[in-house]
Design a protein around this motif. Structure first.
Motif, short mmCIF file in Angstrom:
data_model
loop_
_atom_site.label_atom_id
_atom_site.label_comp_id
_atom_site.label_asym_id
_atom_site.label_seq_id
_atom_site.Cartn_x
_atom_site.Cartn_y
_atom_site.Cartn_z
N ASN A 1 0.83 -1.20 0.00
CA ASN A 1 0.00 0.00 0.00
C ASN A 1 0.87 1.25 0.00
OD1 ASN A 1 0.72 0.72 2.72
ND2 ASN A 1 -0.80 -0.75 3.47
N ASP B 1 -1.23 13.98 -1.53
CA ASP B 1 -1.44 12.57 -1.23
C ASP B 1 -1.05 11.77 -2.47
OD1 ASP B 1 -2.08 10.32 0.16
OD2 ASP B 1 -4.19 10.87 0.51
N PHE C 1 -1.63 7.83 -4.60
CA PHE C 1 -2.59 6.75 -4.75
C PHE C 1 -2.06 5.67 -5.69
CE2 PHE C 1 -4.88 10.62 -3.79
CZ PHE C 1 -5.77 10.23 -2.80
N SER D 1 -2.54 -2.94 -3.24
CA SER D 1 -3.86 -2.56 -2.75
C SER D 1 -4.36 -1.30 -3.45
CB SER D 1 -3.80 -2.31 -1.24
OG SER D 1 -5.00 -1.71 -0.78
N ASN D 2 -5.63 -1.32 -3.88
CA ASN D 2 -6.24 -0.11 -4.45
C ASN D 2 -7.28 0.49 -3.50
OD1 ASN D 2 -8.48 -1.77 -4.70
ND2 ASN D 2 -8.31 -2.01 -6.92
N PHE D 3 -7.15 0.15 -2.22
CA PHE D 3 -8.13 0.60 -1.23
C PHE D 3 -8.23 2.12 -1.15
CE2 PHE D 3 -9.10 2.02 3.11
CZ PHE D 3 -10.35 1.46 3.29
N ASN D 4 -7.07 2.80 -1.15
CA ASN D 4 -7.08 4.26 -0.95
C ASN D 4 -7.77 5.01 -2.09
OD1 ASN D 4 -5.84 4.07 1.50
ND2 ASN D 4 -3.87 4.89 0.85
N GLN E 1 -10.02 3.80 -4.12
CA GLN E 1 -11.45 3.45 -4.06
C GLN E 1 -12.15 4.27 -2.98
OE1 GLN E 1 -12.76 1.85 -6.38
NE2 GLN E 1 -12.09 -0.24 -6.67
N LYS E 2 -11.48 4.47 -1.88
CA LYS E 2 -12.04 5.25 -0.78
C LYS E 2 -12.15 6.72 -1.16
CE LYS E 2 -11.21 6.48 4.07
NZ LYS E 2 -10.28 6.31 5.23
N ALA E 3 -11.17 7.21 -1.91
CA ALA E 3 -11.12 8.64 -2.24
C ALA E 3 -12.13 9.03 -3.31
CB ALA E 3 -9.72 9.02 -2.69
N ASN F 1 -13.95 6.34 -5.35
CA ASN F 1 -14.83 5.22 -5.72
C ASN F 1 -14.76 4.92 -7.21
OD1 ASN F 1 -16.68 3.16 -5.24
ND2 ASN F 1 -18.44 4.49 -5.64
#
Length: 331
Positions: free
Chosen positions: A137, A232, A234, A302-305, A307-309, A311
């Motif tokens: 991440n 930030d 990503f 991970s692509n979590f961040n 997706q959270k930012a 979507n």
């Protein structure tokens, strides 16, 4: 006004297409007039006849290593998408000049001209290794003492320049795409995966990585730059897949035989050694141990961040390969 460096490259060319009907003033940088044909080809991949649309942009000849040309291009610019980069296996000093000093130059000129927001295209190569079995991440910091490719080192250096800009009150977005698949130059980057498969490539390695559609990369960049998100970075990865899976899908779509010969890590390390000997003798041939490691290691991201930012709905890689190979065969 928006400035795009590397507008004749894979990411820059597809990003430029996103602005075709935006009504915004776009300055696109090119080094050689002949390279505009690459961007025309990218535009044609969206719709027949779209290549003529590139004439609607303000093209300026400039080089990230030539500050006077950047100063000319940066007039009245408020946002910069920095897509220019060296991705081939160039000598370290040459790659360092483009990816590190070139980024430094673009940022310094942008600071002088009061650019408000800056998007830097980095790479998953500039990330560190994950602890344990989890996916990498954005918090996994690059290890300069590790076994790194020249590309990884120079992309990390470019990121450091981008972070420096945040200390001088510039808003910065850094994106770390995985292996980018998209219509463009078939002789460099991921385009070689398709062209070499078409020529009958029989080999594959045991490694895996993160992959993403170039259109998803440019969409994410655009959304992030238009948002209030700043300072930030990503990871941009749609799926984690083995190189064998990707090569098999390419071969299947262009109706070629799938690669069937596994190049094991030990064999590649032996080749790396002998090529290093040839390089010492003055023959410019090299396969570094770091490259061997990247080709044979099984790494997921991970692509979590992202997706959270924002979507973002990523395009499945099999769909991307189907679309890109269809255009390749058409061309």
């Amino acid at each position: 006004m928006i400035l795009i460096t590397g507008a004749t490259g894979l990411v820059g060319g597809h990003l430029l297409y996103r602005f075709r009907e935006s009504g915004k003033s776009i300055i696109a940088i090119y080094r050689d007039l002949k390279t505009l044909d690459k961007t025309r080809e990218i535009f044609e991949s969206y719709e027949t006849g779209a290549s003529s649309l590139i004439d609607n942009f303000n093209w300026i000849q400039a080089d990230v290593l030539e500050i006077p040309s950047l100063e000319k291009a940066m007039q009245n610019v408020t946002s910069v998408y920095h897509c220019a980069a060296a991705i081939e296996d160039l000598p370290f000093e040459e790659m360092k000049n483009i990816n590190m000093r070139g980024t430094e130059n673009v940022i310094n000129v942008a600071l002088v001209f009061g650019v408000k927001k800056f998007c830097h295209v980095s790479s998953i190569a500039a990330l560190g290794e994950a602890v344990g079995d989890r996916a990498v991440n954005e918090e996994d910091f690059f290890n300069l003492d590790g076994l790194n490719t020249n590309y990884a080192i120079t992309k990390f250096g470019g990121e450091m320049e981008a972070w420096r800009a945040t200390q001088e009150n510039m808003e910065v977005i850094i994106v770390n795409p995985g292996v980018i698949i998209g219509e463009g130059n078939w002789s460099s980057g991921s385009g070689k995966l398709i062209s070499k498969t078409d020529k009958g490539n029989r080999f594959y390695t045991s490694g895996s990585s993160g992959f993403i559609d170039v259109r998803d990369v440019t969409k994410a960049m655009h959304i992030l730059m238009e948002s209030d998100i700043k300072n930030d970075r990503f990871i941009l990865v749609a799926e984690n897949k083995s190189y064998k899976q990707v090569l098999d899908q390419i071969a299947q779509n262009i109706k070629k035989k799938k690669p069937s010969i596994l190049l094991k890590s030990g064999f590649l390390k032996t080749i790396s050694y002998w090529l290093k000997v040839l390089n010492l003798l003055g023959l410019k041939r090299q396969l570094s141990l770091a490259t061997v490691e990247s080709l044979t290691s099984k790494t997921s991201y991970s692509n979590f961040n992202i997706q959270k930012a924002i979507n973002l709905n990523f395009t499945p890689i099999n769909q991307t390969i189907k679309r890109v190979t269809a255009f390749y065969q058409k061309e």
